[in-house]
Design a protein around this motif. Structure first.
Motif: not given
Length: 345
Positions: A52-60, A63-72
């Protein structure tokens, strides 16, 4: 006034004076910091599974245009389980509730990523060509392309060792701008039992210190095969290197980004990595020209220079550098990224 209100007031008061690498904090960034603060407070008092927390941060991150969100998100959560990638973490583990003491920890790591800190600095380590290296800002982070440079140099060294025969003198390799030690240490890791000697130098003391730390962590801090030196530039560089010269091979991933391209660097690079390791002057050739000039006096007659360069440099070298025979090689992105220099006959 509540805590969030006080924080808003304080952040707005310092907004006009606080700068990070020359760029003022924006109101948007202030609002993001407040949102992070609110979220951090909320999840400390809630039950969350890792997933649940992983999904939150992945989506966050998206939404914040972080490069490579899934990898991050993946690297951060894999780190919690001492794994390299999220694919190595069993789904059953991800479905478990996060222990209370780990919530703040993972939250802090993800907040750093929201602030554009590179994942290598967040984790404090990174794998490179078979070795695990300690990472610290602002020391330059080795890229996947540079692993290809190491492959070329390793092949070159092995070929020269075969031709070196049973000579008593070691094959000598100089790295200019060693940074974290990635190139020299990965090469030495593969050549521990060969008759070689490496000298790695850098102009910044924090880079030299990190290279030395990594050499110890990898059990490669052997004085007979490795010297890591803090040498700044100019005459001092020549004098200090003379006692080790001549070198059979010189290798470097120097600063090669042209001035006009520096403004296009992503925040992850411009905000955290040392500009000294990136900016190569007007055409990106300032440091490269210095290396080639030094090599005229430090390289053996049949010696080689291996450089990682900007994709625009290959054609320049072939047409304007008559003192050198130059071969160019492409990287995994099909750009001419590596050049092999040998003295013209």
């Amino acid at each position: 006034m509540n805590n969030v209100g006080r924080m808003t007031t304080i952040l707005k008061q310092i907004l006009n004076s606080y700068k990070l690498l020359g760029e003022c904090l924006s109101v948007t960034r202030v609002e993001n910091m407040l949102q992070i603060h609110r979220f951090s407070s909320d999840i400390r008092n809630s039950s969350q599974t890792y997933n649940e927390l992983y999904k939150y941060w992945y989506n966050r991150f998206i939404s914040d245009d972080i490069l490579e969100p899934e990898e991050s998100a993946g690297y951060i959560f894999a780190h919690l389980f001492n794994k390299k990638t999220i694919s190595l973490v069993p789904q059953s583990c991800m479905n478990n509730l996060i222990p209370h003491e780990k919530i703040s920890y993972v939250n802090d790591l993800c907040v750093k990523r929201l602030k554009r800190m590179p994942i290598q600095y967040i984790l404090g380590e990174w794998d490179f060509f078979g070795v695990n290296l300690k990472m610290k800002p602002p020391v330059f982070i080795p890229r996947p392309e540079t692993e290809e440079l190491v492959k070329h140099v390793l092949q070159c060294i092995k070929c020269r060792l075969n031709n070196h025969g049973s000579k008593n003198s070691p094959l000598k390799i100089l790295e200019i701008g060693c940074g974290s030690g990635a190139i020299t240490l990965s090469l030495l890791h593969n050549l521990k039992h060969e008759n070689v000697k490496f000298v790695a130098i850098d102009a910044t003391s924090h880079a030299v210190q990190l290279s030395k730390e990594n050499s110890k962590l990898l059990n490669l801090d052997m004085l007979t095969k490795l010297q890591i030196l803090h040498i700044e530039c100019g005459v001092a560089k020549s004098i200090l290197l003379e006692k080790f010269a001549p070198f059979d091979i010189i290798v470097s991933n120097p600063p090669y980004i042209p001035t006009s391209d520096m403004k296009n660097l992503p925040d992850e690079i411009s905000m955290y990595e040392d500009n000294i390791a990136l900016h190569g002057g007007n055409k990106g050739l300032d440091v490269i020209d210095g290396i080639l000039e030094l090599a005229k006096h430090m390289l053996t007659k049949n010696g080689s220079i291996w450089l990682e360069v900007d994709s625009s440099h290959s054609s320049i070298f072939r047409t304007s550098y008559a003192d050198w025979m130059v071969e160019s090689y492409k990287d995994l992105f099909d750009n001419f990224r590596f050049c092999h220099f040998r003295k013209s006959i």
